[in-house]
Design an enzyme around this catalytic site. Sequence first.
Site, PDB file in Angstrom:
ATOM      1  N   ARG A   9       0.830  -1.241  -0.322  1.00 28.13           N
ATOM      2  CA  ARG A   9      -0.237   0.066   0.018  1.00 28.13           C
ATOM      3  C   ARG A   9       1.004   0.924   0.123  1.00 28.13           C
ATOM      4  O   ARG A   9       0.770   2.478  -0.024  1.00 28.13           O
ATOM      5  CB  ARG A   9      -1.425  -0.014   1.204  1.00 28.13           C
ATOM      6  CG  ARG A   9      -2.061  -1.221   1.063  1.00 28.13           C
ATOM      7  CD  ARG A   9      -2.943  -1.243   2.316  1.00 28.13           C
ATOM      8  NE  ARG A   9      -3.534   0.118   2.334  1.00 28.13           N
ATOM      9  CZ  ARG A   9      -4.812   0.640   3.041  1.00 28.13           C
ATOM     10  NH1 ARG A   9      -5.022  -0.171   3.924  1.00 28.13           N
ATOM     11  NH2 ARG A   9      -5.570   1.389   2.151  1.00 28.13           N
ATOM     12  N   CYS A  10       1.813   0.957   0.788  1.00 25.38           N
ATOM     13  CA  CYS A  10       3.231   1.961   0.289  1.00 25.38           C
ATOM     14  C   CYS A  10       3.600   1.952  -1.392  1.00 25.38           C
ATOM     15  O   CYS A  10       4.299   2.119  -1.942  1.00 25.38           O
ATOM     16  CB  CYS A  10       4.383   1.945   1.345  1.00 25.38           C
ATOM     17  SG  CYS A  10       5.036   2.848   0.860  1.00 25.38           S
ATOM     18  N   ARG A  11       3.897   3.571  -1.376  1.00 27.20           N
ATOM     19  CA  ARG A  11       4.376   4.151  -2.667  1.00 27.20           C
ATOM     20  C   ARG A  11       5.552   4.090  -2.954  1.00 27.20           C
ATOM     21  O   ARG A  11       6.114   3.391  -3.996  1.00 27.20           O
ATOM     22  CB  ARG A  11       4.319   5.593  -3.130  1.00 27.20           C
ATOM     23  CG  ARG A  11       4.095   5.891  -4.560  1.00 27.20           C
ATOM     24  CD  ARG A  11       3.877   7.341  -4.948  1.00 27.20           C
ATOM     25  NE  ARG A  11       4.418   8.175  -4.021  1.00 27.20           N
ATOM     26  CZ  ARG A  11       5.361   8.832  -3.789  1.00 27.20           C
ATOM     27  NH1 ARG A  11       6.181   9.729  -4.718  1.00 27.20           N
ATOM     28  NH2 ARG A  11       5.674   9.656  -2.545  1.00 27.20           N
TER      29      ARG A  11
END
Length: 114
Positions: A9-11
């Site tokens: 979920r983390c860019r």
Amino acid sequence: MVTIYHNSRCRKSREGLELLNGSGKDFEVREYLKEPVSTEELKSLLDKLGMAPIELVRKEEKIWKKEFKGKDLSDDELIRIMVENPKLIQRPIVVKNNDAVVGRPASRISDLLN
């Protein structure tokens, strides 16, 4: 072997994974929110990173601000908090043998691989 501690979920974590995919190196993905790290594993990561526990904490996370910000916490307490709340761990972490980096910016991962 290379391992990436990854949060999909983390860019920044996705950027790190993309860099590894393009590197031609063999690596494994450790989705640490689904398979949390142990206390011993986190201590080993901190040692490889050469970081104090407070340096690995994501201080902008809601849970940090609500529950822990401003408290005088020992290293052992910080490690316990991160093990219990893995969202608080900076990401991505990439490990190669006995070295590791937090892949922010992603170029740090490239440096580790070379």
